[in-house]
Design a protein around this motif. Sequence first.
Motif, PDB file in Angstrom:
ATOM      1  N   MET A 181     -10.478 -83.282  33.976  1.00 24.03           N
ATOM      2  CA  MET A 181      -9.439 -82.731  33.095  1.00 24.03           C
ATOM      3  C   MET A 181     -10.123 -81.888  32.016  1.00 24.03           C
ATOM      4  O   MET A 181     -11.145 -82.291  31.469  1.00 24.03           O
ATOM      5  N   ILE A 182      -9.498 -80.770  31.703  1.00 24.63           N
ATOM      6  CA  ILE A 182      -9.950 -79.963  30.573  1.00 24.63           C
ATOM      7  C   ILE A 182      -9.199 -80.466  29.340  1.00 24.63           C
ATOM      8  O   ILE A 182      -7.977 -80.647  29.381  1.00 24.63           O
ATOM      9  N   GLY A 183      -9.946 -80.715  28.258  1.00 26.40           N
ATOM     10  CA  GLY A 183      -9.344 -81.293  27.064  1.00 26.40           C
ATOM     11  C   GLY A 183      -8.282 -80.391  26.439  1.00 26.40           C
ATOM     12  O   GLY A 183      -8.281 -79.176  26.636  1.00 26.40           O
ATOM     13  N   LYS A 184      -7.387 -81.023  25.693  1.00 26.52           N
ATOM     14  CA  LYS A 184      -6.302 -80.285  25.027  1.00 26.52           C
ATOM     15  C   LYS A 184      -6.493 -80.356  23.514  1.00 26.52           C
ATOM     16  O   LYS A 184      -7.024 -81.340  22.990  1.00 26.52           O
ATOM     17  N   VAL A 185      -6.010 -79.331  22.834  1.00 27.24           N
ATOM     18  CA  VAL A 185      -6.137 -79.292  21.374  1.00 27.24           C
ATOM     19  C   VAL A 185      -5.108 -80.239  20.775  1.00 27.24           C
ATOM     20  O   VAL A 185      -3.905 -80.106  21.004  1.00 27.24           O
ATOM     21  N   ILE A 186      -5.575 -81.213  20.005  1.00 29.18           N
ATOM     22  CA  ILE A 186      -4.669 -82.157  19.359  1.00 29.18           C
ATOM     23  C   ILE A 186      -4.460 -81.780  17.893  1.00 29.18           C
ATOM     24  O   ILE A 186      -3.439 -82.074  17.301  1.00 29.18           O
ATOM     25  N   ARG A 187      -5.429 -81.098  17.306  1.00 30.10           N
ATOM     26  CA  ARG A 187      -5.334 -80.627  15.918  1.00 30.10           C
ATOM     27  C   ARG A 187      -6.069 -79.295  15.884  1.00 30.10           C
ATOM     28  O   ARG A 187      -7.241 -79.250  16.270  1.00 30.10           O
ATOM     29  N   ASP A 188      -5.401 -78.237  15.442  1.00 32.73           N
ATOM     30  CA  ASP A 188      -6.107 -76.952  15.482  1.00 32.73           C
ATOM     31  C   ASP A 188      -7.009 -76.748  14.269  1.00 32.73           C
ATOM     32  O   ASP A 188      -7.910 -75.913  14.303  1.00 32.73           O
ATOM     33  N   PHE A 189      -6.752 -77.508  13.195  1.00 35.10           N
ATOM     34  CA  PHE A 189      -7.672 -77.418  12.060  1.00 35.10           C
ATOM     35  C   PHE A 189      -7.725 -78.757  11.325  1.00 35.10           C
ATOM     36  O   PHE A 189      -6.723 -79.222  10.789  1.00 35.10           O
ATOM     37  N   LEU A 190      -8.881 -79.363  11.328  1.00 38.19           N
ATOM     38  CA  LEU A 190      -9.086 -80.631  10.624  1.00 38.19           C
ATOM     39  C   LEU A 190     -10.102 -80.390   9.509  1.00 38.19           C
ATOM     40  O   LEU A 190     -11.261 -80.069   9.788  1.00 38.19           O
ATOM     41  N   PRO A 191      -9.682 -80.556   8.259  1.00 41.91           N
ATOM     42  CA  PRO A 191     -10.662 -80.394   7.171  1.00 41.91           C
ATOM     43  C   PRO A 191     -11.815 -81.390   7.347  1.00 41.91           C
ATOM     44  O   PRO A 191     -11.586 -82.532   7.770  1.00 41.91           O
ATOM     45  N   VAL A 192     -13.020 -80.979   7.027  1.00 46.01           N
ATOM     46  CA  VAL A 192     -14.175 -81.837   7.311  1.00 46.01           C
ATOM     47  C   VAL A 192     -14.088 -83.180   6.580  1.00 46.01           C
ATOM     48  O   VAL A 192     -14.558 -84.194   7.078  1.00 46.01           O
ATOM     49  N   ALA A 193     -13.459 -83.199   5.421  1.00 45.40           N
ATOM     50  CA  ALA A 193     -13.373 -84.458   4.664  1.00 45.40           C
ATOM     51  C   ALA A 193     -12.508 -85.490   5.377  1.00 45.40           C
ATOM     52  O   ALA A 193     -12.603 -86.689   5.120  1.00 45.40           O
ATOM     53  N   ASP A 194     -11.638 -85.029   6.304  1.00 49.67           N
ATOM     54  CA  ASP A 194     -10.770 -85.946   7.050  1.00 49.67           C
ATOM     55  C   ASP A 194     -11.381 -86.363   8.394  1.00 49.67           C
ATOM     56  O   ASP A 194     -10.709 -87.029   9.195  1.00 49.67           O
ATOM     57  N   LEU A 221      -7.399 -95.246   3.153  1.00 48.20           N
ATOM     58  CA  LEU A 221      -8.496 -96.225   3.071  1.00 48.20           C
ATOM     59  C   LEU A 221      -9.859 -95.546   3.029  1.00 48.20           C
ATOM     60  O   LEU A 221     -10.871 -96.162   2.708  1.00 48.20           O
ATOM     61  N   PHE A 222      -9.891 -94.278   3.425  1.00 50.82           N
ATOM     62  CA  PHE A 222     -11.149 -93.525   3.391  1.00 50.82           C
ATOM     63  C   PHE A 222     -11.189 -92.702   2.115  1.00 50.82           C
ATOM     64  O   PHE A 222     -10.155 -92.217   1.651  1.00 50.82           O
ATOM     65  N   ASP A 223     -12.356 -92.535   1.579  1.00 49.42           N
ATOM     66  CA  ASP A 223     -12.514 -91.794   0.337  1.00 49.42           C
ATOM     67  C   ASP A 223     -13.116 -90.426   0.664  1.00 49.42           C
ATOM     68  O   ASP A 223     -14.297 -90.322   0.977  1.00 49.42           O
ATOM     69  N   PRO A 224     -12.263 -89.362   0.621  1.00 53.07           N
ATOM     70  CA  PRO A 224     -12.795 -88.040   0.997  1.00 53.07           C
ATOM     71  C   PRO A 224     -13.956 -87.598   0.114  1.00 53.07           C
ATOM     72  O   PRO A 224     -14.847 -86.888   0.574  1.00 53.07           O
ATOM     73  N   THR A 225     -13.962 -88.037  -1.129  1.00 51.70           N
ATOM     74  CA  THR A 225     -15.072 -87.668  -2.020  1.00 51.70           C
ATOM     75  C   THR A 225     -16.376 -88.289  -1.510  1.00 51.70           C
ATOM     76  O   THR A 225     -17.432 -87.647  -1.499  1.00 51.70           O
ATOM     77  N   ALA A 226     -16.259 -89.548  -1.064  1.00 55.19           N
ATOM     78  CA  ALA A 226     -17.455 -90.219  -0.545  1.00 55.19           C
ATOM     79  C   ALA A 226     -17.928 -89.563   0.748  1.00 55.19           C
ATOM     80  O   ALA A 226     -19.136 -89.402   0.971  1.00 55.19           O
ATOM     81  N   ALA A 281     -21.498 -87.977   1.319  1.00 50.81           N
ATOM     82  CA  ALA A 281     -22.372 -88.358   2.438  1.00 50.81           C
ATOM     83  C   ALA A 281     -22.788 -87.121   3.215  1.00 50.81           C
ATOM     84  O   ALA A 281     -23.963 -86.973   3.605  1.00 50.81           O
ATOM     85  N   LEU A 282     -21.823 -86.205   3.434  1.00 45.07           N
ATOM     86  CA  LEU A 282     -22.158 -84.981   4.163  1.00 45.07           C
ATOM     87  C   LEU A 282     -23.143 -84.125   3.375  1.00 45.07           C
ATOM     88  O   LEU A 282     -24.035 -83.508   3.963  1.00 45.07           O
ATOM     89  N   ALA A 283     -23.000 -84.111   2.058  1.00 44.53           N
ATOM     90  CA  ALA A 283     -23.933 -83.327   1.237  1.00 44.53           C
ATOM     91  C   ALA A 283     -25.355 -83.889   1.372  1.00 44.53           C
ATOM     92  O   ALA A 283     -26.325 -83.132   1.471  1.00 44.53           O
TER      93      ALA A 283
END
Lengths: 555, 105
Positions: A211-224, A276-281, A285-287
């Motif tokens: 199967m070829i994958g399908k787009v479930i979200r066209d744009f997800l901000p990296v913090a999410d 429950l997730f802290d986007p700042t954290a 972490a990504l930084a």
Amino acid sequence: MYRYTDFDNAFLAERNRQFRAQVARRIDGSLTEEEFRPLRLMNGLYLQLHAYMLRVAIPYGTLNATQLRKLAEISERWDKGYGHFTTRQNIQFNWPILTDVPDMLDALAEVGLHAIQTSGNTIRNVTSDHFAGAAGDEIADPRPYAELIRQWSTDHPEFQFLPRKFKIAVTGSPNDRVVTRAHDIGLRMVLRDAEPGFEVIVGGGLGRTPMIGKVIRDFLPVADLLPYLEAVVATYNLLGRRDNKYKARIKITVHENGIDQVRDLVEARFAEIAPLFDPTATKAALARLDEMFTPPALSPRDSTLFEATRTRDPVFRAFADTNLTPHRVAGHAIVTISLKAHGATPGDATAEQMRVVADLAQSYGQGEIRVSHMQNLVLPHVALDDLPEIHAILRAHGLSTANVGLASDIIACPGMDYCALATARSIPVATQIATLVAAFELDHEIGPVQIKISGCINACGHHHVGHIGILGLDRAGVENYQITLGGSATEDARVGERMGPGFAYDQIVPAIERLLLAYLDLREGPAETFEQAVQRAGLEPFRAALYEKGARDAA
Amino acid sequence: MTQGFVITANALIKGDVVWLTPTGTLTRKLEEAEVFTSRDRAEAALAATSTRNAELVGCYVADARLTSVGPAPAHFREGFRARGPSNYPHGKQAETGTDSHVSLY
């Protein structure tokens, strides 16, 4: 490169201590094989046809010279002096003895490597672009995200017993070099108003039901990223089928429920858990991770020596024209080292070859090595003027084959020569095709073409997305090979179409030869690639070439 | 060419292929394996052998051909198990020693 923290080191030491005790309990009879099997699989240890096999994760395909030297040492000390690089950027040792494996894992831990979650129904080693941090077309280096996902998924308590295995690939470039559309989750970096985010693709996969994958979200901000991934995997964990192993992957979940319903469930779950997730954290972490993956500070270089050598030396020219990819910094290149010498086992490297590559990386390549899903090694940061010397060293160690992206650069799974699941051999089919191509000097005549071979329906050799795919099956106790044509492993991923009846072991190589020669006849000119010719002319002329004579021979 | 059955498994420590012999020991050479001509007797032997948890992993009954020098593989998969991989001279084909006795260590 990611640097292990004290927490990472302690985690790995404790995990290895536990596995050493589990091995001891298996040997003293306290654990049955049924009890031990899931424990060894969670640590990458399979039992194959002739021996155990240890699959070691190379996270997102990135190694440093010290790590590659350690892999060489392990292969000599506890195996047969070589390793096999796989289509998921792992390395496999084919001959370990059970009692040695705890020592092998400790040796890996010395250099920050492990075999955790390289098997079992968990989130597997995250794969990424082997040109990350060097490619000119990149929006951002995908490896900090891949490392974040590795940390999140390792020993994640909710996801240790998923309905089936779960594979994630991440790319930071619009040109997809990681086959995102054939993964359970594929993440493709995109920009929206100059902000980087991910296009999230779900439900791709090869195997029994490609199967070829399908787009479930066209744009997800990296913090999410983490809460969204957690929502996808949690939704699959509940919805995925546990009644039938062959219908248990998320591709079937998406197919049976529809992408819209899966999306609604994922978004609902995401809304619940995101707070429950802290986007700042996450951003912090990504930084921290970004800093560890800062590209080397390369200055533009002159390439006079490179150009002069290229003009003077045809062997060097063939290598330079085939195995180099443009680097983002002038005067540099990304060098792909082919592990596909004509007639050699695809993806295998001897301990000596691993040390040579490690030394080259240290002397000329900023200490970095990559493993590609094409089963080759890559030096991502090399000055063009160092290439004549690098090429001479590669040549002295059987590593200078100028065939990257060409007919003899074949992906092949271990097949029946090693794998307990295989239904036919892959390796000798690959080596014979490569030998034939070399004998008639067809590599450069034919130009770019991807041949991919799997020795069973599980499709580790990615045959569905090969320009030419070969699938080895057991037909009434005899090896039989089906050919598919028209597949693609890029951002335009396509599943190839089956051409017709299969070919016997001694007929498959002549059949591939007929296909390649038919292409040379059919193409409109050398500029039209094999893939383009198939797209333009359709399958029929190729089918005719395959079966006009071959069908009678193969019957 | 007669159809028969052998009992085979992988050894726990080394992971390599072994077969059950007529005396109940294990061998690393297929030609030394006990051949059962009855499926029922092979299944009974399998049930007994499967309890040898401390020595073996994954016991099963494999088809075999009877030849003048003893049992031979009936299926190509068993042929690879008896011989080793085809890309390197590793595994059984490289083990020329006469001592095929299987011990734990």
